[in-house]
Every structure is written in C-alpha cells, then in structure tokens.
Design a protein around this motif. Sequence first.
Motif, short mmCIF file in Angstrom:
data_model
loop_
_atom_site.label_atom_id
_atom_site.label_comp_id
_atom_site.label_asym_id
_atom_site.label_seq_id
_atom_site.Cartn_x
_atom_site.Cartn_y
_atom_site.Cartn_z
N LEU A 1 0.95 -1.29 0.04
CA LEU A 1 0.09 -0.06 0.02
C LEU A 1 0.97 1.16 -0.03
O LEU A 1 0.56 2.35 -0.51
N GLY B 1 1.94 2.60 -3.14
CA GLY B 1 0.69 3.14 -4.24
C GLY B 1 1.32 4.13 -5.09
O GLY B 1 2.45 4.84 -4.85
N SER C 1 -5.98 1.02 -7.94
CA SER C 1 -4.99 1.09 -6.65
C SER C 1 -6.08 1.45 -5.63
O SER C 1 -6.04 1.27 -4.26
N THR D 1 -7.31 -1.74 -4.49
CA THR D 1 -6.44 -2.36 -3.61
C THR D 1 -6.38 -1.94 -2.35
O THR D 1 -6.06 -2.65 -1.26
N SER D 2 -6.83 -0.62 -2.05
CA SER D 2 -6.51 -0.11 -0.68
C SER D 2 -7.44 -0.58 0.27
O SER D 2 -7.37 -0.32 1.56
N SER E 1 -6.77 -3.26 4.02
CA SER E 1 -5.85 -2.67 5.54
C SER E 1 -6.89 -3.12 6.58
O SER E 1 -7.79 -2.76 7.02
N GLN F 1 -8.75 7.48 5.12
CA GLN F 1 -7.55 6.56 4.35
C GLN F 1 -6.96 7.56 3.57
O GLN F 1 -7.74 7.54 2.35
N LEU G 1 -5.44 8.33 -0.04
CA LEU G 1 -5.30 7.57 -1.20
C LEU G 1 -4.36 8.47 -2.18
O LEU G 1 -3.51 8.09 -2.99
N VAL H 1 -0.90 6.43 -1.37
CA VAL H 1 -1.94 5.34 -0.74
C VAL H 1 -1.06 5.10 0.61
O VAL H 1 0.05 4.38 0.55
N GLN H 2 -1.89 5.10 1.68
CA GLN H 2 -1.37 4.97 3.15
C GLN H 2 -2.14 3.53 3.52
O GLN H 2 -3.41 3.33 3.32
N PRO H 3 -1.48 2.89 4.26
CA PRO H 3 -2.13 1.30 4.72
C PRO H 3 -3.12 1.64 5.86
O PRO H 3 -3.45 0.74 6.59
N SER I 1 -10.50 7.78 1.22
CA SER I 1 -11.35 6.89 1.38
C SER I 1 -12.07 7.11 2.70
O SER I 1 -11.64 7.39 3.71
#
Length: 318
Positions: free
Chosen positions: A22, A25, A34, A37-38, A41, A264, A266, A270-272, A292
């Motif tokens: 992540l 990203g 992407s 996929t996020s 988490s 979150q 993006l 992109v952070q996990p 998100s």
Amino acid sequence: MPVVCPSDTPQKLRPLALSVLLACGPSVALDTSSITTSVLSPNCLEYRVVGICFWLLCTPFGCTVKTSPKVRHFIPELVVSSYATTGNNPWTEMTTLSAPISGAEGGGNLITPNTHRDNLARFKNVDGIGHPGGWAATQLASQSGYACASGAFAFLPYYLSTLDSLAWRHGIPENFYPESLIPGIREVGRQALGNMWGNVYPRQGFLVQADDFKASAVMAQRAGDVITRNGQPHAYLPLLPIPRDGYWPPGPIVENDASTHKWQLLYPQVQPTCAIFPSDPVQSADGGYAWSLWRPYSCCKREGQTFLFSIDFEGGAS
C-alpha cells in the motif's frame, strides 16, 4: 533507501507485505485499481465480534431460538477528492464527472508565494463518489453472514461540488448559520490543543488555511458531513443506508469522533492506515488530494424468520 514491493511472501509476513504494498501506491495518478487494492487494510477494517443476535426459527415441528455472532467493522464507502483546479479530480477515471460547467468554471487558491500572505482563502472542489473496492468486497463477503454489506453504490456520484455552486462557491445559505458565525462550534481539531484546522461550517469550498493538506482535509470533512445527512441545503445524494433486522448501518459522521468514521489517504500516496483529522499532513505537488471515507457497520447472520434482539458484549441491547 528504496522500498521493494515483494510479489511473494510467507504467510506470516503477509500483513507486513500488505503495508509495504500500500505504501508503494501511485504518487502520480490515482486509478480505480489502486483504490480497490486499498481496502486490504486491517487497520482500517477493524473487524471484531461485538455481541450475539437472537432469532426465532419456526418449522412445522415447533419454534426454537437460534443465535448468531454480531460483528462490527468499517467499510470504505466513498472516495472523497479535494482539488484546486476544476475538472482535475485526482481519480483519473472520474475527471469527466467534474468538468467545468457554467457557474463553476474556475478554481485555484487566493494565495501568493509571499510567506507573509498566508491569510488568504484557498478554494477546493470536492467530489464524493461511491468506493468501488468497498462495494465489491462487501457484496461478496456479506453472503457468508459474517460481514456487513456496504450501503454505498460503487462509482455513484453522491456529491459533485460543480453541481452545488450556490452553496459551495457562495456559501448560501450557510454563511449565516450560527455554526458559521460563532467561534468554537463544529471545528476540525481543537483550539485548546492547538491543532484546529478549520470550521466545518459554512460547508463551502473556501477556507483561510496556510497548509494546503489541512485545507483540503477540512473540505473533505465538509463534504462528508453533507453526504451522510438528510435534508441539507446542497445539491447531493444522501448516503443513508436503511437499518433492517440484523443490520445496523452507521449514522452521520462527526468531526473528531473516530467511532463515526475514519479517513484513509489515497492521493498523493496510498497509505495503509486510517485516522480522523487532524492527521499527519502529506503535501501534494498539484494541489489534489483524495481519501477513502470508512464508516462502521454492525450486522449478524440471519438464523430465523424473526429477529428478536441482540446483546453487545460491552453492554446494551438492540
């Protein structure tokens, strides 16, 4: 040191690998792949069993009481983009939805490079669109009865600020609300802690804030505040999932309250992990940001024709 994104890892190392993936990203563009996929988490999902549901199951041979576990977890419902240039949504496939139209052509910030002129307003467009990954994942997982279905529809535009120009660009009528005029009401962060980023009201696209990330975050909070409530003086589609037996969707988001929502990041990366605002700023080179919006759902598997009640382990019944 460069980050290496492994393609194959042992089972016990997969949570760590997920965080690395992540973090890898895209930093140039944000696309549907992407975003989807996020959703992988664990930090954002926060899945747990919180209670027991009781059902009445009746057959020709009589009735009996059945039980099922009550689970609670967060679901990414919306992708909320906040960006300066009209029509430049960081989510590349969605840019055509927010193209400039009459009354909503311009964009940008009323700031200058002069460090002594940081008291001018920044402007951000905001789009709130149904999260493709949250919808897809929960539609499949909810069939097991041990996960909750999202109340949001993938790719549905719940809010486009270009279609809400009277309220978003002119602050009508919210410029005259008490929440907009009285300091200390509905603030992102807290004055007493020295981390207040801006007021939720008026829920418009202008904010005096020296930090671009913080201004964008407040705009995202404002849009989320509108979308998750009914009857607001804006042009939008309310995201208000309907409760039913064994299914408890979330209420409106409330700033500074992690029990109602999480964000979150993006874009620009992109952070996990998820957090509420205030959070650690990450500056974007093009003035665009995206998050998100995760909200908590509770549900339980249907085990009979009639729902009786549920008991939460932490106390209380519903």
